[in-house]
Design a protein around this motif. Structure first.
Motif, PDB file in Angstrom:
ATOM      1  N   UNK A 165       0.828  -1.218   0.000  1.00 57.75           N
ATOM      2  CA  UNK A 165       0.000   0.000   0.000  1.00 57.75           C
ATOM      3  C   UNK A 165       0.860   1.265   0.000  1.00 57.75           C
ATOM      4  N   UNK A 166       0.356   2.307  -0.656  1.00 55.95           N
ATOM      5  CA  UNK A 166       1.078   3.572  -0.753  1.00 55.95           C
ATOM      6  C   UNK A 166       0.090   4.712  -0.510  1.00 55.95           C
ATOM      7  N   UNK A 167       0.638   5.881  -0.165  1.00 58.47           N
ATOM      8  CA  UNK A 167      -0.197   7.023   0.215  1.00 58.47           C
ATOM      9  C   UNK A 167      -0.362   7.975  -0.964  1.00 58.47           C
ATOM     10  N   UNK A 168      -1.578   8.444  -1.178  1.00 55.95           N
ATOM     11  CA  UNK A 168      -1.880   9.487  -2.159  1.00 55.95           C
ATOM     12  C   UNK A 168      -2.453  10.670  -1.383  1.00 55.95           C
ATOM     13  N   UNK A 169      -1.769  11.824  -1.464  1.00 56.28           N
ATOM     14  CA  UNK A 169      -2.151  12.980  -0.654  1.00 56.28           C
ATOM     15  C   UNK A 169      -2.524  14.168  -1.527  1.00 56.28           C
ATOM     16  N   UNK A 185      -5.848  32.076   3.911  1.00 54.87           N
ATOM     17  CA  UNK A 185      -5.989  30.728   3.350  1.00 54.87           C
ATOM     18  C   UNK A 185      -6.020  29.697   4.472  1.00 54.87           C
ATOM     19  N   UNK A 186      -6.945  28.756   4.333  1.00 53.68           N
ATOM     20  CA  UNK A 186      -7.001  27.603   5.223  1.00 53.68           C
ATOM     21  C   UNK A 186      -7.043  26.344   4.366  1.00 53.68           C
ATOM     22  N   UNK A 187      -6.687  25.208   4.965  1.00 58.67           N
ATOM     23  CA  UNK A 187      -6.726  23.976   4.179  1.00 58.67           C
ATOM     24  C   UNK A 187      -7.104  22.786   5.049  1.00 58.67           C
ATOM     25  N   UNK A 188      -7.667  21.790   4.365  1.00 59.68           N
ATOM     26  CA  UNK A 188      -7.962  20.494   4.970  1.00 59.68           C
ATOM     27  C   UNK A 188      -7.200  19.451   4.168  1.00 59.68           C
ATOM     28  N   UNK A 189      -6.460  18.601   4.851  1.00 59.88           N
ATOM     29  CA  UNK A 189      -5.635  17.605   4.184  1.00 59.88           C
ATOM     30  C   UNK A 189      -6.478  16.419   3.708  1.00 59.88           C
TER      31      UNK A 189
END
Length: 507
Positions: A125-129, A140-144
């Motif tokens: 398994x690998x991570x996709x962000x 600016x705000x962000x949600x991961x």
């Protein structure tokens, strides 16, 4: 009349004002404070493991305006845009970039997120962000966003091929079901072929879409550690003269389950069809497997040779929407088998046949609604569509050192017709039933009848036994010697514990 017109006019004016007030806000009323911050239901949206090329379920993000004035978010977007593997829908508007989104005071909007991951050459398994960005009042705000991707070998029917079988639906209309072969695709599908033997590789999972067929004269071998995921219509079908050989180990079983890997679906029944050992399949063996969340775990059809249709051992079958095991005139030898949480019967041995079950635990505490069918059914007949009764001999049904229990009053049904053989034998079995077992066909079962076996956790399908269980030391040594190790590999004592587990667990 003039008064009527007056009131109608007032009503229309009021409606117009209401619509105007709710549909827009004057620009000078918006909060313009650069220090204002949105509130979110989550600071990170995380997806469980997703197979490449398949889409996830939706995740919801709530965006809150906790202030006393309306706000306007100038832009909501995903930085990677159309190149991102993520897709968002903002308050009903689809697109990875949305502008001028208004939120009234003390109100919120919903953003729905899903992900589709491209395949690559990784076997783990690998991570996709990525992230969702919010521009408001110059800040600016962000949600991961984070998802685990997993590559797989795919077994998919060619819907333009001649590989299909025809059936009639309930309205007698002709239907076709297309299928792929277990060896289709060669190395591309993680398959090794030697003569008539097919081996599926274990470095990546195998995903079965609809029917995958082990064809005539083929042998499909599944080694320890093989993980098989089947779509909602997925079924592994062992055809006439075909053979399935499953050879897992205690620490590395072969697993069969649905393709939804999100935690919500972990124990949801009915996610795929099941394993079908059809008429004429032969010499099938399943050892150390986990079969979960199907409609029917194992569908075993009539035997046409002297050998068992199936040798089943050290296997757990759970969360079947209908049956854990449904055998129809088959021949099955089973030992160290655990069957739990089935919507109808856990083990239905129907239309005659030959069966041996030793040291098996059948505990049916169905949690998906009301269950009325007993955990274990034996019969030697069936009724056709015209209401005619057909009898086939039940030449043997032996249960030795087994537990048959659950959450209804009677967990065993014996339904035999005198026109044919109906031969059964239960020896040293703990069975939940309102019927006395001081009758022919039952040996050393009456003293154990209706005694709570004290399973560890029926809600979560943990049918190990607690210390102090009445099943401890109640087995006969003959069956214990034939099955000297339990499902976890522990040696059985001379006076063995009933069921698949020899060891007990502190409550």
């Amino acid at each position: 009349m003039n008064k009527l017109k007056y009131f109608i006019g007032i009503a229309f004016l009021s409606l117009y004002c209401a619509i105007s007030l709710t549909s827009c806000v004057k620009e000078d009323k918006f909060n313009t404070d650069s220090s204002f911050r949105l509130a979110f239901s989550n600071d990170t949206i995380t997806f469980d493991t997703i197979f490449t090329t398949t889409s996830s379920a939706f995740r919801e993000l709530r965006v809150y305006n906790d202030g006393n004035d309306p706000i306007k978010i100038s832009s909501i977007f995903i930085p990677q845009g159309d190149q991102s593997r993520y897709r968002i829908t903002v308050d009903g508007i689809m697109g990875n970039s949305v502008s001028d989104v208004e939120i009234l005071p003390k109100d919120s909007i919903s953003i729905f997120v899903r992900v589709n991951i491209n395949p690559n050459d990784k076997t783990t398994p690998f991570i996709v962000s990525d992230s969702i960005m919010f521009n408001i009042n110059g800040s600016t705000q962000k949600v991961m966003l984070s998802a685990y991707g997993r590559n797989a070998y795919y077994h998919v029917p060619d819907y333009n091929s001649n590989r299909y079988f025809v059936y009639l639906d309930d309205k007698m209309r002709e239907r076709r079901i297309y299928y792929s072969l277990a060896d289709e695709g060669g190395a591309k599908s993680g398959v090794e072929i030697s003569g008539g033997t097919i081996k599926w590789k274990t470095d990546k999972p195998h995903v079965v879409v609809d029917y995958c067929v082990v064809d005539s004269t083929q042998i499909l071998e599944l080694a320890s550690g093989t993980d098989i995921y089947l779509s909602s219509k997925g079924r592994l079908w062992v055809y006439n003269s075909g053979t399935l050989k499953v050879s897992g180990t205690t620490n590395s079983p072969v697993t069969f389950q649905g393709t939804r890997l999100e935690s919500f679906y972990q124990d949801v029944p009915g996610q795929w069809e099941g394993i079908w050992l059809s008429v004429g399949s032969k010499d099938n063996e399943i050892d150390n497997a986990i079969i979960r969340n199907s409609n029917i775990g194992l569908l075993i059809d009539s035997c046409v040779n002297a050998n068992p249709t199936l040798k089943l051992s050290n296997t757990i079958i759970k969360n079947a929407h209908m049956y854990g095991i449904l055998a129809q005139g088959a021949a099955v030898d089973a030992e160290n088998v655990v069957v739990s949480n089935c919507g109808q019967s856990a083990v239905a041995l129907t239309i005659g046949g030959r069966y041996n079950f030793r040291h098996s635990t059948i505990g049916n505490y169905w949690n998906g609604g009301t269950r009325v069918t007993p955990s274990v059914i034996l019969n030697n007949w069936y009724e056709d569509r015209d209401g005619n009764i057909h009898v086939r001999n039940l030449d043997q049904a032996y249960f030795g050192n087994c537990i048959i229990y659950g959450n209804i009053e009677n967990e065993l049904s014996l339904s035999g017709r005198t026109e044919g053989n109906f031969i059964y034998s239960f020896r040293n079995c703990l069975i939940k039933s309102s019927q006395s077992f001081n009758i022919s066909g039952f040996t050393d079962c009456e003293a154990l009848r209706n005694k709570d076996p004290k399973f560890v956790d029926t809600k979560h399908n943990d049918l190990r036994l607690q210390t102090g269980s009445p099943a401890v030391g109640q087995g006969n040594s003959d069956d214990g010697l034939l099955v000297p190790y339990d499902i976890k590999g522990f040696a059985r004592s001379f006076n063995p514990t009933l069921g698949a587990y020899e060891q007990t667990v502190e409550p």
